[in-house]
Scaffold this active site. Structure first.
Site, PDB file in Angstrom:
ATOM      1  N   PHE A 233       4.632   4.579   2.480  1.00 51.10           N
ATOM      2  CA  PHE A 233       5.832   5.438   2.258  1.00 51.10           C
ATOM      3  C   PHE A 233       5.531   6.819   2.256  1.00 51.10           C
ATOM      4  O   PHE A 233       6.440   7.688   1.916  1.00 51.10           O
ATOM      5  CB  PHE A 233       6.090   4.897   0.631  1.00 51.10           C
TER       6      PHE A 233
ATOM      7  N   PRO B 135       0.862  -1.133  -0.030  1.00 51.79           N
ATOM      8  CA  PRO B 135       0.007  -0.099  -0.027  1.00 51.79           C
ATOM      9  C   PRO B 135       0.851   1.231   0.147  1.00 51.79           C
ATOM     10  O   PRO B 135       1.671   1.376   0.687  1.00 51.79           O
ATOM     11  CB  PRO B 135      -0.792   0.088   1.447  1.00 51.79           C
ATOM     12  N   CYS B 136       0.677   2.170  -0.797  1.00 52.59           N
ATOM     13  CA  CYS B 136       1.467   3.554  -1.053  1.00 52.59           C
ATOM     14  C   CYS B 136       1.332   4.322   0.092  1.00 52.59           C
ATOM     15  O   CYS B 136       2.231   5.023   0.418  1.00 52.59           O
ATOM     16  CB  CYS B 136       1.089   4.151  -2.149  1.00 52.59           C
ATOM     17  N   GLN B 137       0.283   4.136   1.151  1.00 52.36           N
ATOM     18  CA  GLN B 137       0.561   4.957   2.359  1.00 52.36           C
ATOM     19  C   GLN B 137       1.736   4.374   3.257  1.00 52.36           C
ATOM     20  O   GLN B 137       2.142   5.388   4.142  1.00 52.36           O
ATOM     21  CB  GLN B 137      -0.751   4.573   3.048  1.00 52.36           C
TER      22      GLN B 137
END
Length: 497
Positions: free
Chosen positions: A114, A110-112
């Site tokens: 990073f 999930p990009c969150q």
């Protein structure tokens, strides 16, 4: 694990592949299996996966579980933060250790995880500092690095959204590559567009590839197969994402661009035309309400006009269909059916509102309310029955009608809530796309099944890596891996001696 132990494990894997063994893959955050389907078709063995969403995990098991029971350990949902690599191989009954079990480690984190992670913090995750160990935003990345350490893969493949290149001003893939390089990998990242690889959808995704030093190979990305001029909106998004990319970086791989001599990208008509016409939502909604996700309907008889893309979707190895397919559920939104019918191809929400206002004026004239005050109860009720309430200035991209000659817009997980972003191009059907049509636009073969109800299926599809894009990436990695295994055997044997 010491550097010498890492080398021995990786060299042993190379030697194993040289004698004809199938490369084994572990995918973390697998979803329903879009990336896995590409890996499997390219010749990787899907040895294990981790997915926390129970319905996506069930879909994965339906399609890749083979003879395994639905309640088997292999099919269970798992949380990557709670399940270690050693626990995973133990649960699955492997006779090998975690470090011996996998040749490729893939992840669609999930990009969150990073967001706003700085270079120094990622270095702490890699083990050089400890100040960042308690930052929850890095938990998934820290956990992923632990999987790298525990499994010692020859290849690492990470997929994410392009915005990961510009999270709070940080180029996170650059930092990930640095961290992986310190653990013995040659790394590279780039952006790939699904439409360039035969997917009827304009979908930009960031890919990171890391190869163990023992392979003595540089990372490799696939070459485009189709041509498309990117729509302006995607060009703008790409520029924002690339703002913090140093083009001279040794990790950044120039974004592959298609040559104009290539065949055009697949349009939505090519992708969908042979699927059943669905009109029951407008004339007999009870039929749609009773239809199940796994109910099948026959393909349309197009004589000899079936597209090569449709043939691919019907004949994907291991997922072949005969004369029918499942997934023909659509949302019942009767207020908007007349708007869908009158919208132009490529029309957005402001255009839809204009159409709705025209329909309102016609209805008001027909019902004798043309001269009525707009605040009257009768007029307000008529308006509410025809015109969507959303402000076109605030929601310009909320609706979009497919252009039959062009690829679709990006499909997202938000389709689990509504599908107005993908209105069918055929005005006589006046509806949003079905589950199977969404799957086609994402390049899932017609024999691929989805667990759960309609909303869950849409969400799973929107979250997935397009299988045809995954296949292009996987083929590039497989050819590299096999070539290395053949060519480096003597050197590997000498170094291991």
């Amino acid at each position: 694990m010491t550097p010498d132990n890492r080398q021995l494990i990786r060299r042993s894997k190379i030697a194993r592949l040289h004698v004809g063994a199938v490369p084994r893959a572990l995918e973390i955050c697998s979803g329903c299996g879009g990336l896995s389907l590409g890996l499997k078709t390219a010749g990787f063995e899907l040895s294990a996966h981790i997915e926390i969403d129970s319905e996506a995990a069930e879909s994965y098991a339906l399609n890749f579980g083979g003879d395994r029971a639905a309640e088997s350990e292999w099919a269970k949902p798992r949380d990557m933060e709670r399940c270690s690599a050693s626990q995973l191989v133990s649960d699955l009954g492997f006779k090998t250790s975690a470090a011996e079990s996998f040749d490729l480690l893939a992840a669609g984190l999930p990009c969150q995880a990073f967001a706003r992670i700085g270079r120094s913090k990622l270095r702490s995750v890699a083990g050089e500092e400890d100040a960042f160990q308690k930052d929850p935003r890095a938990a998934l990345y820290r956990r992923f690095l632990q999987y790298v350490e525990d499994t010692q893969p020859l290849i690492i493949l990470i997929e994410n959204v392009p915005d990961i290149l510009n999270f709070g001003g940080h180029n996170v893939p650059e930092e990930i590559c640095e961290a992986l390089e310190r653990t013995g990998y040659r790394t590279s990242y780039t952006i790939l567009n699904a439409a360039y690889f035969g997917v009827p959808q304009v979908r930009e995704r960031l890919f990171i590839v890391a190869l163990a030093n023992e392979l003595d190979q540089a990372p490799k990305f696939p070459v485009p197969l189709h041509f498309l001029d990117l729509p302006k909106g995607y060009e703008g998004s790409r520029r924002v994402a690339l703002k913090h990319v140093d083009k001279t970086s040794r990790y950044f791989h120039a974004i592959p661009t298609p040559h104009r001599t290539l065949k055009n990208a697949v349009g939505t008509r090519e992708a969908l035309e042979d699927l059943p016409r669905i009109t029951e939502h407008a004339i007999a909604p009870s039929v749609i309400r009773k239809r199940k996700l796994n109910d099948t309907l026959p393909y349309r008889d197009l004589k000899n006009r079936i597209s090569s893309y449709a043939i691919t979707m019907r004949a994907w190895p291991g997922f072949e269909t005969d004369d029918a397919a499942s997934g023909h559920l659509v949302r019942l939104t009767p207020r908007d059916f007349p708007i869908f019918a009158k919208m132009k191809h490529g029309g957005d929400y402001p255009h839809a509102r204009e159409v709705a206002e025209e329909l309102l004026a016609e209805a008001a004239a027909t019902s004798g309310l043309a001269g009525a005050r707009k605040h009257s109860k009768a007029y307000r009720e008529l308006r509410a029955s025809i015109v969507p309430p959303y402000d076109p200035n605030k929601f310009p991209n909320k609706w979009w009608k497919l252009d039959p000659s062009k690829p679709s817009r990006t499909l997202t997980a938000h389709m689990g809530k509504d599908t107005y972003s993908h209105i069918h191009y055929d005005s006589t059907q006046r509806r949003t796309i079905s589950v199977r049509e969404a799957a086609r636009l994402q390049s899932f073969p017609d024999g691929f099944a989805f667990a759960g109800a309609m909303n869950s299926a849409f969400r799973q599809i929107g979250n997935a890596v397009p299988p045809l894009l995954a296949l292009a990436v996987a083929k590039a990695l497989k050819s590299l891996l096999c070539g290395t295994a053949r060519g480096k055997k003597g050197a590997t044997d000498r170094r291991a001696a």
